[in-house]
Motif scaffolding. Structure first.
Motif, PDB file in Angstrom:
ATOM      1  N   LYS A  58       0.801  -1.224   0.000  1.00 43.31           N
ATOM      2  CA  LYS A  58       0.000   0.000   0.000  1.00 43.31           C
ATOM      3  C   LYS A  58       0.833   1.273   0.000  1.00 43.31           C
ATOM      4  CE  LYS A  58      -0.997  -0.166   4.956  1.00 43.31           C
ATOM      5  NZ  LYS A  58       0.390  -0.184   5.328  1.00 43.31           N
ATOM      6  N   THR A  75       0.527   7.518   7.443  1.00 49.59           N
ATOM      7  CA  THR A  75       0.178   7.614   8.874  1.00 49.59           C
ATOM      8  C   THR A  75       0.990   6.631   9.717  1.00 49.59           C
ATOM      9  OG1 THR A  75      -1.686   6.066   8.737  1.00 49.59           O
ATOM     10  CG2 THR A  75      -2.164   8.399   8.359  1.00 49.59           C
ATOM     11  N   GLY A  76       1.409   5.515   9.107  1.00 52.70           N
ATOM     12  CA  GLY A  76       2.263   4.569   9.841  1.00 52.70           C
ATOM     13  C   GLY A  76       3.557   5.235  10.272  1.00 52.70           C
ATOM     14  N   TYR A  99       3.117   6.924  13.621  1.00 48.43           N
ATOM     15  CA  TYR A  99       3.243   6.020  14.773  1.00 48.43           C
ATOM     16  C   TYR A  99       4.708   5.625  14.974  1.00 48.43           C
ATOM     17  CZ  TYR A  99      -1.828   5.784  14.983  1.00 48.43           C
ATOM     18  OH  TYR A  99      -3.147   6.126  15.129  1.00 48.43           O
ATOM     19  N   ARG A 100       5.421   5.441  13.876  1.00 51.94           N
ATOM     20  CA  ARG A 100       6.848   5.107  13.977  1.00 51.94           C
ATOM     21  C   ARG A 100       7.638   6.276  14.567  1.00 51.94           C
ATOM     22  NH1 ARG A 100       8.783   0.823  10.817  1.00 51.94           N
ATOM     23  NH2 ARG A 100       7.116  -0.332   9.773  1.00 51.94           N
ATOM     24  N   ARG A 149      12.479   3.233  10.124  1.00 51.75           N
ATOM     25  CA  ARG A 149      12.264   1.971   9.399  1.00 51.75           C
ATOM     26  C   ARG A 149      13.048   0.821  10.011  1.00 51.75           C
ATOM     27  NH1 ARG A 149       7.763   2.959   7.058  1.00 51.75           N
ATOM     28  NH2 ARG A 149       7.790   5.192   6.714  1.00 51.75           N
ATOM     29  N   VAL A 196       6.500  -0.798  17.570  1.00 49.79           N
ATOM     30  CA  VAL A 196       5.546   0.263  17.203  1.00 49.79           C
ATOM     31  C   VAL A 196       4.102  -0.112  17.542  1.00 49.79           C
ATOM     32  CG1 VAL A 196       5.399  -0.478  14.760  1.00 49.79           C
ATOM     33  CG2 VAL A 196       4.863   1.886  15.378  1.00 49.79           C
ATOM     34  N   SER A 197       3.756  -1.398  17.448  1.00 51.14           N
ATOM     35  CA  SER A 197       2.374  -1.815  17.742  1.00 51.14           C
ATOM     36  C   SER A 197       1.999  -1.529  19.189  1.00 51.14           C
ATOM     37  CB  SER A 197       2.189  -3.305  17.454  1.00 51.14           C
ATOM     38  OG  SER A 197       2.447  -3.573  16.100  1.00 51.14           O
ATOM     39  N   ARG A 248      -3.818   7.337  20.095  1.00 54.23           N
ATOM     40  CA  ARG A 248      -4.349   7.323  18.727  1.00 54.23           C
ATOM     41  C   ARG A 248      -5.167   8.580  18.461  1.00 54.23           C
ATOM     42  NH1 ARG A 248      -3.544   2.617  16.224  1.00 54.23           N
ATOM     43  NH2 ARG A 248      -4.946   3.200  14.534  1.00 54.23           N
ATOM     44  N   GLY A 261      -2.773   3.839   5.689  1.00 54.01           N
ATOM     45  CA  GLY A 261      -2.495   3.308   7.025  1.00 54.01           C
ATOM     46  C   GLY A 261      -3.329   2.080   7.324  1.00 54.01           C
ATOM     47  N   ARG A 262      -3.924   2.041   8.538  1.00 53.64           N
ATOM     48  CA  ARG A 262      -4.724   0.887   8.960  1.00 53.64           C
ATOM     49  C   ARG A 262      -6.182   1.252   9.215  1.00 53.64           C
ATOM     50  NH1 ARG A 262      -0.124  -0.234   8.353  1.00 53.64           N
ATOM     51  NH2 ARG A 262       1.134  -1.917   9.242  1.00 53.64           N
ATOM     52  N   ASP A 263      -6.425   2.529   9.600  1.00 60.64           N
ATOM     53  CA  ASP A 263      -7.782   2.911  10.028  1.00 60.64           C
ATOM     54  C   ASP A 263      -8.268   4.167   9.316  1.00 60.64           C
ATOM     55  OD1 ASP A 263      -6.048   4.723  11.160  1.00 60.64           O
ATOM     56  OD2 ASP A 263      -6.989   4.714  13.134  1.00 60.64           O
ATOM     57  N   LEU A 264      -7.712   4.442   8.120  1.00 60.74           N
ATOM     58  CA  LEU A 264      -8.119   5.642   7.372  1.00 60.74           C
ATOM     59  C   LEU A 264      -9.524   5.482   6.810  1.00 60.74           C
ATOM     60  CD1 LEU A 264      -6.067   8.047   7.052  1.00 60.74           C
ATOM     61  CD2 LEU A 264      -4.936   5.899   7.503  1.00 60.74           C
ATOM     62  N   ARG A 306       2.933  -8.602  13.723  1.00 59.88           N
ATOM     63  CA  ARG A 306       2.544  -7.186  13.785  1.00 59.88           C
ATOM     64  C   ARG A 306       1.095  -6.989  13.318  1.00 59.88           C
ATOM     65  NH1 ARG A 306       4.280  -2.338  10.953  1.00 59.88           N
ATOM     66  NH2 ARG A 306       5.561  -3.526   9.498  1.00 59.88           N
ATOM     67  N   ASP A 311      -1.804  -5.395  15.492  1.00 62.19           N
ATOM     68  CA  ASP A 311      -2.453  -4.180  14.984  1.00 62.19           C
ATOM     69  C   ASP A 311      -3.948  -4.373  14.765  1.00 62.19           C
ATOM     70  OD1 ASP A 311      -0.043  -2.877  14.988  1.00 62.19           O
ATOM     71  OD2 ASP A 311       0.350  -3.203  12.859  1.00 62.19           O
TER      72      ASP A 311
HETATM   73  O1  C5P Z   1       2.373   1.230   7.836  1.00 63.55           O
HETATM   74  P1  C5P Z   1       3.469   0.868   8.778  1.00 63.55           P
HETATM   75  O2  C5P Z   1       3.784  -0.594   8.792  1.00 63.55           O
HETATM   76  O3  C5P Z   1       4.682   1.708   8.632  1.00 63.55           O
HETATM   77  O4  C5P Z   1       2.850   1.211  10.214  1.00 63.55           O
HETATM   78  C1  C5P Z   1       3.612   1.064  11.386  1.00 63.55           C
HETATM   79  C2  C5P Z   1       2.683   0.767  12.574  1.00 63.55           C
HETATM   80  O5  C5P Z   1       1.885   1.907  12.882  1.00 63.55           O
HETATM   81  C3  C5P Z   1       1.686  -0.366  12.368  1.00 63.55           C
HETATM   82  O6  C5P Z   1       2.284  -1.625  12.639  1.00 63.55           O
HETATM   83  C4  C5P Z   1       0.591  -0.006  13.376  1.00 63.55           C
HETATM   84  O7  C5P Z   1       0.941  -0.448  14.661  1.00 63.55           O
HETATM   85  C5  C5P Z   1       0.615   1.506  13.372  1.00 63.55           C
HETATM   86  N1  C5P Z   1      -0.427   2.131  12.553  1.00 63.55           N
HETATM   87  C6  C5P Z   1      -1.691   2.285  13.085  1.00 63.55           C
HETATM   88  N2  C5P Z   1      -2.648   2.976  12.382  1.00 63.55           N
HETATM   89  C7  C5P Z   1      -2.373   3.504  11.172  1.00 63.55           C
HETATM   90  C8  C5P Z   1      -1.097   3.334  10.600  1.00 63.55           C
HETATM   91  C9  C5P Z   1      -0.148   2.621  11.311  1.00 63.55           C
HETATM   92  O8  C5P Z   1      -1.951   1.801  14.191  1.00 63.55           O
HETATM   93  N3  C5P Z   1      -3.315   4.211  10.526  1.00 63.55           N
END
Ligand code: C5P
Length: 224
Positions: free
Chosen positions: A16, A34-35, A38-39, A90, A98-99, A108, A131-134, A182, A186
Motif C-alpha cells: 500500500k 500515517t504509519g 506512529y513510527r 524503518r 511500534v504496535s 491514537r 495506514g490501517r484505520d483511514l 505485527r 495491529d
Molecule cells: O504502515 P506501517 O507498517 O509503517 O505502520 C507502522 C505501525 O503503525 C503499524 O504496525 C501499526 O501499529 C501503526 N499504525 C496504526 N494505524 C495507522 C497506521 C499505522 O496503528 N493508521
C-alpha cells in the motif's frame, strides 16, 4: 474548496505504501503515511525515555512531539524536532515495538486529529493517505476508500525481499515477526483485514506493480 481525498488501508507488506506514493505522484496529489507518524512517535518515546506501556506518558509524548510530516510523494521526509528520522523509523528496533505504542487509544486520538488536519490543509488539490484505520476511522467520508490486501505468502515474500534482499527460507523466517505478528497485534485496534461497507477491495497477490497502479487510478478516475 475541499481537497480530493483518497484513503488506502491494508496490512504490512500489501504494497500500500509504494502504491499510494505512485498514485499521488501521478495525480499531482500530496501523500500522507500515517504509519510513519506512529513510527516517529515510537522513535520520540525511545529518545525521551518514555515507557512504551504507559498510556498517559505516551499520550503526553504524542501531544508534545515536534513532528513535521513531509507530504511530497517523491520524497516524504519525517522530521522530529530538527532531526531527520526518515531512515531511523524503518529500523527493526522501531518496527518490533511500534504496535505497543499504537495500541493506546488516547494516543491514537492525538495522532488521528493531526492526520485529519493534515488531510484538510494539504498543500495540493488533494491527498492520498494510507495506514490501517483511514477508511474506517480517520476519513470515512473520503472520496475514494480502498483496502489493499495480498495473501500472507505474497506479503512475506515482498517484505523479505525488501528487508533481506531475497525470499529464501531464512529471510522469510526473519520477516515473519515483522508481518504476521505485527498484523495480529495491529488488528486488535484497527480493522484492516476485511473491507467495511463502501470500501473497495483490491487483492494484489497476483498483480505486478504497474497493474496495481492502473487499477487504483481507474477507481480514482471513476470517483472524480
Ligand atoms: O504502515 P506501517 O507498517 O509503517 O505502520 C507502522 C505501525 O503503525 C503499524 O504496525 C501499526 O501499529 C501503526 N499504525 C496504526 N494505524 C495507522 C497506521 C499505522 O496503528 N493508521
Amino acid at each position: 474548496t475541499a481537497p480530493f481525498v483518497v484513503v488506502i488501508d491494508g496490512p504490512s507488506g500489501s504494497g500500500k505504501s509504494s502504491v499510494s506514493r505512485a498514485v499521488a505522484d501521478r495525480l499531482g496529489l500530496a501523500y500522507l503515511d500515517t504509519g510513519a507518524m506512529y513510527r516517529a512517535l515510537t522513535w520520540w518515546c525511545l529518545d525521551q525515555g518514555v515507557d512504551l506501556e504507559d498510556t498517559d506518558a505516551v499520550t503526553a509524548a504524542a501531544e508534545s512531539m515536534p513532528l513535521r510530516m513531509g507530504t511530497d510523494p517523491t520524497d516524504p521526509r519525517v522530521d522530529v524536532g530538527g532531526t531527520d528520522v526518515t531512515a531511523a523509523i524503518r529500523e527493526t528496533g522501531i518496527s518490533s515495538v511500534v504496535s505497543a505504542v499504537a495500541r493506546h487509544l488516547p494516543t491514537r486520538a492525538v495522532l488521528i486529529a493531526a492526520q485529519r488536519e493534515c488531510i484538510e490543509r494539504c498543500s495540493r488539490p488533494g491527498i492520498v493517505a494510507e495506514g490501517r484505520d483511514l477508511t474506517t476511522v480517520v476519513a470515512p467520508d473520503a472520496d475514494v476508500r480502498l483496502l489493499i490486501t495480498a495473501s500472507e505468502d505474497a506479503r512475506l515474500a515482498r517484505r523479505a525481499r525488501e528487508l533481506h534482499g531475497g525470499d529464501g527460507e531464512d529471510a522469510i523466517a526473519a520477516t515473519r515477526d515483522q508481518v504476521v505478528r505485527r498484523d495480529r497485534d495491529d488488528s486488535a485496534v484497527a480493522s484492516f483485514l476485511e473491507p467495511t461497507d463502501g470500501v473497495r477491495l483490491l487483492d494484489t497477490s497476483e498483480l505486478d506493480f504497474e497493474t496495481t497502479i492502473a487499477a487504483v487510478l481507474e477507481l480514482v478516475e471513476r470517483a472524480r
